[in-house]
Design a protein around this motif. Sequence first.
Motif, PDB file in Angstrom:
ATOM      1  N   GLU A 254     115.529  22.937  45.449  1.00 16.70           N
ATOM      2  CA  GLU A 254     115.953  23.988  44.649  1.00 16.70           C
ATOM      3  C   GLU A 254     115.321  23.518  43.280  1.00 16.70           C
ATOM      4  O   GLU A 254     115.017  24.844  42.603  1.00 16.70           O
TER       5      GLU A 254
ATOM      6  N   ILE B  42     116.879  33.550  59.378  1.00 17.44           N
ATOM      7  CA  ILE B  42     117.647  33.856  58.104  1.00 17.44           C
ATOM      8  C   ILE B  42     117.067  33.733  56.826  1.00 17.44           C
ATOM      9  O   ILE B  42     116.497  32.816  56.644  1.00 17.44           O
TER      10      ILE B  42
ATOM     11  N   LEU C 223     109.352  28.522  50.479  1.00 21.77           N
ATOM     12  CA  LEU C 223     110.474  28.581  51.228  1.00 21.77           C
ATOM     13  C   LEU C 223     110.869  27.363  52.058  1.00 21.77           C
ATOM     14  O   LEU C 223     109.736  26.979  52.324  1.00 21.77           O
TER      15      LEU C 223
ATOM     16  N   GLN D 122     113.260  28.358  48.025  1.00 19.69           N
ATOM     17  CA  GLN D 122     114.328  29.095  48.559  1.00 19.69           C
ATOM     18  C   GLN D 122     114.539  28.747  49.772  1.00 19.69           C
ATOM     19  O   GLN D 122     113.854  28.331  50.560  1.00 19.69           O
ATOM     20  N   GLU D 123     115.879  28.537  50.332  1.00 24.59           N
ATOM     21  CA  GLU D 123     116.306  28.055  51.397  1.00 24.59           C
ATOM     22  C   GLU D 123     116.221  29.143  52.461  1.00 24.59           C
ATOM     23  O   GLU D 123     116.915  30.235  52.303  1.00 24.59           O
ATOM     24  N   VAL D 124     115.623  29.127  53.604  1.00 20.41           N
ATOM     25  CA  VAL D 124     116.004  29.925  54.858  1.00 20.41           C
ATOM     26  C   VAL D 124     116.451  29.115  56.017  1.00 20.41           C
ATOM     27  O   VAL D 124     116.636  27.936  55.803  1.00 20.41           O
ATOM     28  N   LEU D 125     116.358  29.912  57.203  1.00 19.38           N
ATOM     29  CA  LEU D 125     116.702  29.154  58.432  1.00 19.38           C
ATOM     30  C   LEU D 125     116.262  29.730  59.346  1.00 19.38           C
ATOM     31  O   LEU D 125     116.344  30.774  59.803  1.00 19.38           O
ATOM     32  N   LEU D 126     114.948  29.082  60.013  1.00 15.84           N
ATOM     33  CA  LEU D 126     114.011  29.714  60.990  1.00 15.84           C
ATOM     34  C   LEU D 126     114.328  29.354  62.530  1.00 15.84           C
ATOM     35  O   LEU D 126     114.895  28.150  62.582  1.00 15.84           O
TER      36      LEU D 126
ATOM     37  N   ARG E  87     118.124  19.113  49.387  1.00 10.86           N
ATOM     38  CA  ARG E  87     118.360  20.209  49.091  1.00 10.86           C
ATOM     39  C   ARG E  87     118.373  20.455  47.258  1.00 10.86           C
ATOM     40  O   ARG E  87     117.749  21.600  46.893  1.00 10.86           O
TER      41      ARG E  87
ATOM     42  N   ARG F  47     120.656  32.902  54.018  1.00 11.42           N
ATOM     43  CA  ARG F  47     121.110  31.467  54.063  1.00 11.42           C
ATOM     44  C   ARG F  47     122.005  30.917  52.983  1.00 11.42           C
ATOM     45  O   ARG F  47     122.953  30.038  53.415  1.00 11.42           O
TER      46      ARG F  47
ATOM     47  N   VAL G 244     105.564  32.219  46.142  1.00  9.81           N
ATOM     48  CA  VAL G 244     106.814  31.921  46.866  1.00  9.81           C
ATOM     49  C   VAL G 244     106.855  30.612  47.632  1.00  9.81           C
ATOM     50  O   VAL G 244     105.804  30.560  48.279  1.00  9.81           O
TER      51      VAL G 244
ATOM     52  N   LEU H  10     106.355  35.957  58.957  1.00  7.04           N
ATOM     53  CA  LEU H  10     107.365  36.320  58.122  1.00  7.04           C
ATOM     54  C   LEU H  10     106.941  36.754  56.690  1.00  7.04           C
ATOM     55  O   LEU H  10     107.077  38.134  56.668  1.00  7.04           O
ATOM     56  N   VAL H  11     106.346  35.852  56.020  1.00  8.64           N
ATOM     57  CA  VAL H  11     105.949  36.325  54.614  1.00  8.64           C
ATOM     58  C   VAL H  11     105.021  37.350  54.689  1.00  8.64           C
ATOM     59  O   VAL H  11     104.698  38.113  53.884  1.00  8.64           O
TER      60      VAL H  11
ATOM     61  N   ILE I 285     116.095  23.038  56.314  1.00  4.32           N
ATOM     62  CA  ILE I 285     116.329  21.952  56.844  1.00  4.32           C
ATOM     63  C   ILE I 285     116.923  22.282  58.203  1.00  4.32           C
ATOM     64  O   ILE I 285     117.956  22.744  58.502  1.00  4.32           O
TER      65      ILE I 285
ATOM     66  N   GLY J 201     112.332  25.542  42.559  1.00  5.02           N
ATOM     67  CA  GLY J 201     112.486  26.795  42.687  1.00  5.02           C
ATOM     68  C   GLY J 201     112.213  27.224  44.208  1.00  5.02           C
ATOM     69  O   GLY J 201     112.120  28.388  44.553  1.00  5.02           O
TER      70      GLY J 201
END
Lengths: 582, 582
Positions: free
Chosen positions: A62, B42, A132, A67-71, A58, B47, A130, A117-118, A135, A65
């Motif tokens: 980060e 999310i 994304l 960015q964390e998501v949760l799919l 993580r 997130r 971008v 999504l994007v 984890i 740059g």
Amino acid sequence: MRQQAAFMPTMREVPADAEAISHQWLVKGGFIRQLSAGVYSILPLGRRVLRNAERIVREEMEGTGAQEVLLPAMQPADLWRQSGRYEVYGPELIRLRDRGDREFVLGPTHEEVITALVGQEISTYRKLPVTLYQIQTKFRDERRPRFGLLRSREFVMKDAYSFSADWESLDAVYRAMYGAYHRIFERCGLEFRAVEADAGAIGGEGGTHEFMAIAASGEDDVVTCSHCDYAANMEKAAGRGVAAGGGTTAVSRDTIPAAEKFHTPGLRSIEDLVTGLGLRTSELIKTLIYLADGKPVAVLVRGDRTLNETKVKNALDAMELELADSAVVAGITGAATGFAGPVGLNATLLVDEEVAAMAHGVAGANATDYHLKHVVPGRDFPLERIGDYRNVEEGEACPNCLEGMLRVIRGIEIGHVFKLGTKYSEKLGARFVDASGENRPMIMGCYGIGVTRLLSAVIEQHHDANGMLWPVELAPFQVHVIPVSHQDEAQMAAAERLYEQLRADGIETLLDDRGERLGVKLKDADLIGIPIRIVVGKGIAEGEVEWKERGNGEPAERLALADAGAAVRRWLEDRRARRRKS
Amino acid sequence: MRQQAAFMPTMREVPADAEAISHQWLVKGGFIRQLSAGVYSILPLGRRVLRNAERIVREEMEGTGAQEVLLPAMQPADLWRQSGRYEVYGPELIRLRDRGDREFVLGPTHEEVITALVGQEISTYRKLPVTLYQIQTKFRDERRPRFGLLRSREFVMKDAYSFSADWESLDAVYRAMYGAYHRIFERCGLEFRAVEADAGAIGGEGGTHEFMAIAASGEDDVVTCSHCDYAANMEKAAGRGVAAGGGTTAVSRDTIPAAEKFHTPGLRSIEDLVTGLGLRTSELIKTLIYLADGKPVAVLVRGDRTLNETKVKNALDAMELELADSAVVAGITGAATGFAGPVGLNATLLVDEEVAAMAHGVAGANATDYHLKHVVPGRDFPLERIGDYRNVEEGEACPNCLEGMLRVIRGIEIGHVFKLGTKYSEKLGARFVDASGENRPMIMGCYGIGVTRLLSAVIEQHHDANGMLWPVELAPFQVHVIPVSHQDEAQMAAAERLYEQLRADGIETLLDDRGERLGVKLKDADLIGIPIRIVVGKGIAEGEVEWKERGNGEPAERLALADAGAAVRRWLEDRRARRRKS
């Protein structure tokens, strides 16, 4: 944490099914337990290490740059039909139906979901690039799950996806990820190599690298050069082209007589021919019959080489490739398996460049118990599809510098970075308007790390005969405090004080407060491999404890109890400083 | 994080399918996106909040001594057969087969897995009690997924399981969890109540409490007392017994004439009877025909009451309960629906205690278009199974203190604690040898929190007309720095400096570096609800910025730029101190 209350079920016996060292230690040390083939419960010690690995991943993600998501794990099958992978992925893809009979898959990876999504949310170059990441738990129904967390069916993965307006931007993101991967694996204490890899089913038009942890138990072959920095996995490693010294190239082709059938009863394999007829393996032409997406194809490689299925698959642009069974072979060659040959064969013929370079050789005659000698490539069979279809071998010349010698070592794939290009964005409609007003598909990259697998890879490299040796950033605890005797009040009181002091300093500490013999405690301590061990024994009468680092081979040192906390802090700070410097 | 590069796709329009406020704001604010019914991606802002929620949950769990694990989502169906839940769970349980045709379920909860695990690893009281928890993705195929993260099919849950040697130990763990839950929800800024609940399908012999976030949009009814601290959910809330004032109890039963059939053509419902015949609802006996595990049963409640299916299910120890269709009703009563009654009915008869207490009443005659009057409980139908089978109602007397009045408010279930007892340990063989050498099943508890659901619950309580108002511990960022004009170099430079300074201090900060008009920036800022907003505008010429707290209703204050960092630190420290005190 106090060990008496901890759920750390260690075992004395090696589990019968555990082949890999890391699997053995993870089970013996009470880090994991199997629930079902390739499906594991991660126990508290394992969870602590996994949490540390997640933290490292993580932080470095980060840092780029990302960015964390949760799919979601549950993904509509239709998305996978749109990308074309619903059919391609095969039985590894777990499929299910919901109560409304709608089809879903359990995500083995998330290209489809993230691209959709994007694509839906970004429509202009101004919001690109971008990246994304997540984890998250993945599902792959492996044909042969094994080696504990190395090849499991449910596992934690870090997967990242980048979306760029142009290839230059993708290159920059790719480089940033490549750098982050180096830092992650270094912080995990891994010896690894980034190697050129084949893009495989995930596809993509750009480059791709695999990160391989070096380990004798690895399932993958990694090819490196003794001279330059060439490194590739076996699937990708390029043959050098025309053989140097193999075959019978020294002879002029003009002098070679016509191909001649001769009787070779029962000599089906290269080995049979070599021992039965006294031939050299490099004089033989091996003809392998495959079915590529159901259609027969014959591939010729020299008798001393092995065929590389990935290269063949790529050459044919085939989705599936399998060795033909004896019925298919008989149908095509009119002979039993072992007697196939290129002369007069009615099938697509892929000729490895080494075979093409042979003056002549011995091949099957397409008649049971017969071979042909004096078979001349180009004269006796066509050379329409010459290519590199073989695995390279230890000792070959390097295809990159042409000077060094190739070495083949074993590795564990711990990470993978891909330039996907527009493969998914085209299919799933992730398009944007660029600065000149043109509507174009986004240029994508994807970047994976097997996070649970990292634990196994680290143990494969960091263990000894007594157990694991955790690198400090991953260790379940930094310090293990062990009083010699549970019944000695002074020892217990000192150990407790030290434990509380270390905890107050934010140092993760395990206190062995169990009523076990010292031998049992030390054996368990070696097994679970916490970096610093402080034993509180009789020396406490003089205010002293014993300091030992796990696995550094040096004897225990005496140390004033009063200094122990500061010594731990110094030791940790020293490790951190070394990391920052590297 | 810089907003220009952030993936924060906000929307101006309310999504058409979003009924709940929290669902609307989460989608508009770019925190989540729907992938499929009840399945959400999310996004980065979501997130970040989820990560904060996870951190709070983890800290409080570890504070109780619970140890983190990670259990598989893929669970062998056989384990669920062993517990008996494979059949009971119904279509909410997602089932699948692997490539070897073995049956699996996707865990909606983990009692089976953890009980089998602990049972296999612990065999002595000396290793008890132990509490294990995880923060993990769950799957439930909800019949009607809705309200965004409030009722979804894939969601993050914290589930904990405790194993004790005796009930006293379970009580202690339960109290510790109960306390931790209070702290977790307080830190999330929630107004909530812990209420007595029904154990439901998860079963268990001990107590159980639900934690309910108070919200008008909640799907659950919470019953509280105006006088004492009684609080229960509607499924559980006890009726007070004999009705005070309802029915016709004032009349002596001896004087009541025999039951008498009368013509009520077309009067099928309570409402029909009230308007058609001028009766009071409380004079009517409502006869509801159900199928309990397929067997017909009639339940009587007073005409002014509603039936409580949970109470009926528990009384019958039934796994499934459904209202009978008209064919079943006709088969049992010989009449159309609407004319069922208890007199002469050949079915199990459950009589609500309020009905049992009636002197006489009007009931269906089991003949189409006919009712009976002067029906006397005990005389005209048997009173063998009297019980509390109804929902309580606003304004009733409290069953606990008998003084207060019940109120019914709406709530969102955010947590649940259960004393399971030996239900799972018996079935899955989690046994241990106690201090006296006896072999006994472990005493279990289980403790759940819907972590993704928390986000929705918090928004339901913390929002205004312009967007969300995040409590500081959950907020995606603590500070939002907004330069007024993207083109003003002095403003941009000051904003950048402040941003970097705050970040260096470890304060999570969002910098709006987009080339948008101030109005757009402030609207987005209100929408996503970061607690502190610092606007850098023309005042920067005098070295001043504007400080505004989201949602506190007070006007922006001017503040020296040089003091802004210290002001943020003070504000955050003040919040932390308040939490520690509470």
